[in-house]
Design an enzyme around this catalytic site. Structure first.
Site, PDB file in Angstrom:
ATOM      1  CD  GLN A  51      -2.950  -0.991   2.307  1.00 51.14           C
ATOM      2  OE1 GLN A  51      -2.676  -1.575   3.329  1.00 51.14           O
ATOM      3  NE2 GLN A  51      -4.049  -0.260   2.179  1.00 51.14           N
ATOM      4  CG  LEU A  90      -5.653   2.933   5.526  1.00 54.15           C
ATOM      5  CD1 LEU A  90      -4.254   2.981   6.131  1.00 54.15           C
ATOM      6  CD2 LEU A  90      -6.491   4.106   6.006  1.00 54.15           C
ATOM      7  CG  HIS A 131      -7.913  -5.755   5.241  1.00 52.37           C
ATOM      8  ND1 HIS A 131      -9.114  -5.256   4.779  1.00 52.37           N
ATOM      9  CD2 HIS A 131      -6.946  -4.954   4.714  1.00 52.37           C
ATOM     10  CE1 HIS A 131      -8.873  -4.209   4.001  1.00 52.37           C
ATOM     11  NE2 HIS A 131      -7.564  -3.987   3.949  1.00 52.37           N
TER      12      HIS A 131
HETATM   13 NI    NI Z   1      -6.406  -2.524   3.112  1.00 57.31          NI
END
Ligand code: NI
Length: 183
Positions: A51, A90, A131
């Site tokens: 991410q 996010l 997750h």
């Molecule tokens: Ni995530």
């Protein structure tokens, strides 16, 4: 301390399988710091290295006031119980969808110093761990929705104001956005 731009759904780095960490060195410790700082700045319960554009099997979490991280994690369900609750990401800002997860899990891996770690948890911690491990395999939580719910979610996400953007800086204020370069 370094808050790093967060990649958004649609960025190919989120769809690649991340690589195992081999060197437990200063660079890894910096990565864990960057992940932790970025997660806190964004108000997230967890964040995985892809991410922030790093294809390594590392994630951090912040659940019930506890901060942690795992390197090269493996997750195993404990028992058959499931939970279905709203989940967010996010990299998919502003949206939450009901997602089915195991209620209890155990996760094993290493900390940034190379010591073996085992984490057991339920509810939010179990959800966060599942997750984040998914992120390391290029899986987003919307992939886990039931077929009909997934279709509805993807239709909504196509119209998200950030759709087609590459990243945002989790600075609290509306995010400065970087356009995706064509490739
Ligand atoms: Ni995530």
């Amino acid at each position: 301390m370094s808050v790093t731009p967060i990649r958004l759904m649609g960025d190919p780095v989120l769809r690649r399988r991340a690589e195992e960490v081999v060197d437990f060195d200063a660079e890894l410790r910096q990565l864990v710091t960057d992940l932790t700082d970025t997660m806190h700045a964004a108000g997230g319960a967890g964040i995985a290295a892809p991410q922030i554009g790093v294809g390594l099997r590392v994630f951090t979490w912040y659940v019930d006031g506890e901060v942690g991280h795992l390197v090269n994690p493996e997750v195993t369900p404990i028992g058959d119980e499931e939970q279905i609750d709203p989940e967010g990401c996010l990299s998919i800002p502003g949206f939450r969808f009901d997602c089915r997860r195991h209620l209890y899990v155990a996760a094993t891996g290493w900390n940034m110093h190379g010591d073996p770690i085992r984490v057991e948890g339920s509810h939010m911690l179990a959800r966060a761990v599942q997750h984040e491990v998914d992120h390391l395999d290029g899986v987003l939580f919307v992939d886990r929705l039931d077929a009909e719910a997934r279709e509805a979610a993807l239709a909504v996400l196509r119209d998200a104001e950030w759709a087609g953007e590459q990243a945002y800086l989790p600075a609290g204020e509306p995010a400065p956005v970087v356009k995706v370069s064509p490739h």
